[in-house]
Scaffold this motif. Structure first.
Motif, PDB file in Angstrom:
ATOM      1  N   GLU A   9       0.998  -1.035  -0.365  1.00 38.77           N
ATOM      2  CA  GLU A   9      -0.076   0.242  -0.078  1.00 38.77           C
ATOM      3  C   GLU A   9       0.976   1.583   0.249  1.00 38.77           C
ATOM      4  O   GLU A   9       2.153   1.367   1.187  1.00 38.77           O
ATOM      5  N   HIS A  11       1.491   5.075   0.411  1.00 33.02           N
ATOM      6  CA  HIS A  11       0.494   6.462   1.255  1.00 33.02           C
ATOM      7  C   HIS A  11       1.996   7.753   1.867  1.00 33.02           C
ATOM      8  O   HIS A  11       2.829   7.064   2.075  1.00 33.02           O
ATOM      9  N   LYS A  12       1.617   8.867   0.937  1.00 33.52           N
ATOM     10  CA  LYS A  12       2.472  10.236   0.954  1.00 33.52           C
ATOM     11  C   LYS A  12       4.016   9.415   0.913  1.00 33.52           C
ATOM     12  O   LYS A  12       4.224   9.823   1.490  1.00 33.52           O
ATOM     13  N   CYS A  50      -5.272  -0.311  -1.135  1.00 31.57           N
ATOM     14  CA  CYS A  50      -5.048  -0.121   0.971  1.00 31.57           C
ATOM     15  C   CYS A  50      -5.934  -1.389   1.067  1.00 31.57           C
ATOM     16  O   CYS A  50      -6.834  -2.380   0.617  1.00 31.57           O
ATOM     17  N   ASP A 160     -10.755   4.264   2.820  1.00 30.53           N
ATOM     18  CA  ASP A 160     -10.554   5.903   2.885  1.00 30.53           C
ATOM     19  C   ASP A 160     -11.313   6.174   1.900  1.00 30.53           C
ATOM     20  O   ASP A 160     -11.813   5.492   1.059  1.00 30.53           O
ATOM     21  N   SER A 196      -1.669   9.906   9.039  1.00 30.41           N
ATOM     22  CA  SER A 196      -1.227   9.724   8.116  1.00 30.41           C
ATOM     23  C   SER A 196      -2.092   9.920   7.320  1.00 30.41           C
ATOM     24  O   SER A 196      -2.386  10.573   5.863  1.00 30.41           O
ATOM     25  N   PRO A 226      -2.089   2.789   7.342  1.00 28.74           N
ATOM     26  CA  PRO A 226      -0.935   3.847   6.803  1.00 28.74           C
ATOM     27  C   PRO A 226      -0.625   4.382   8.394  1.00 28.74           C
ATOM     28  O   PRO A 226      -1.130   5.060   8.914  1.00 28.74           O
TER      29      PRO A 226
END
Ligand code: SPD
Length: 282
Positions: A9, A11-12, A50, A160, A196, A226
């Motif tokens: 996954e 994430h940022k 996710c 999310d 997160s 996350p």
């Protein structure tokens, strides 16, 4: 040649990956669905990139979503689960004798099919419980079409925010949830991560505070999400003092839980990081 695959996954600029045998990878009408079997986390479900849940850590999530709300019910109750296609929220709900009816409204039938086939330990016997009725439908529309004062507890067990789940985090949806809750009813929602997903987290808390008389947030961990830290928010039309469970079944329920107990809950409701406190007060 090995059949071990890594699934991550992103994430940022960070990623959390599990490796293992890929059990299924398919695309439903709504999303990509993956189940992988990892040595430590067991079978794990990913939707549209996710992580949703894994056999090893799912109780951190489902017990925290369900028990703070259901440990306050006193009367025969109607429960609505929006999302929750893996069955974990329903499994925790069926532990309560006081529940008369559980409507599970999941938009993506494939999530239920895949969960029943590959992650059957998560839903367990709940799938056969007579009180559980499954509807393949849009949760937002379901709520709009429900009469006033119908449910005692609503669980929002969603992914999310994304193109197709955004409305589940909107003012109008929360207002509709309030309308269909009984006067002593409780809305329980996963409220993302203060780390997160900080902006979304704050927006959920502010919106619920604005719409409901009472709302309280608890924090704990979901190792595969996350940043790990996660939150659940409980809102009601009346002042309910959610950190103090009051139903008589609670002590028994505690014995059957892996993560949740009364001490855990009391502490978790006091865990709001100070930066979130400050932003909520600003
Ligand atoms: N970042 C993942 C958030 C997902 C929350 N819902 C999980 C569904 C488990 N029943």
């Amino acid at each position: 040649m090995t059949d071990i695959t890594w699934i991550d996954e992103y994430h940022k600029g960070s990623r959390f990956g599990l490796n293992g045998k890929l059990l299924i990878r398919k695309t439903s009408k709504y999303q990509e669905i993956i189940v992988i079997e990892n040595d430590y986390y067991g079978k794990a479900l990913m939707l549209d990139g996710c992580w949703m849940t894994s056999l090893k850590d799912e109780k951190y999530y489902h017990e925290c979503l369900v028990h703070p709300a259901l440990s306050r019910i006193h009367e025969k109750s109607n429960v609505l689960i929006i999302g929750g296609g893996d069955g974990g929220t329903a499994r925790e709900c069926v532990k309560y004798n006081k529940i008369g009816r559980i409507d599970l409204v999941e938009i993506d039938e494939e999530v239920i099919k895949v969960s029943k086939k590959f992650l059957k330990e998560i839903g367990g016997e709940a799938w056969n419980d007579k009180r559980l009725k499954i509807y393949i439908d849009d949760g937002v529309k379901w709520v709009e079409n429900t009469r006033d004062n119908f449910y005692d507890v609503i669980f929002i067990d969603c992914s999310d925010p994304s193109e197709f789940s955004n409305l589940l985090f909107s003012d109008s949806f929360y207002k509709e949830c309030k309308r269909i809750l009984k006067p002593k009813g409780i809305l329980a929602t996963q409220s993302e991560s203060p780390e997160s997903f900080k902006n979304i987290h704050i927006s959920i808390l502010k919106t619920l505070k604005k719409i409901f008389r009472n709302s309280e947030t608890m924090y704990s961990f979901v190792p595969i999400y996350p940043s790990g830290i996660w939150s659940w928010t409980f809102a009601s039309k009346e002042e309910l003092y959610l950190s103090q469970p009051s139903c008589i079944e609670t002590k028994e329920i505690e014995k059957g839980c892996e993560i949740w107990n009364l001490n855990f809950q009391n502490a978790a409701f006091k865990m709001m990081p100070n930066k979130i406190v400050k932003e909520l007060n600003s």
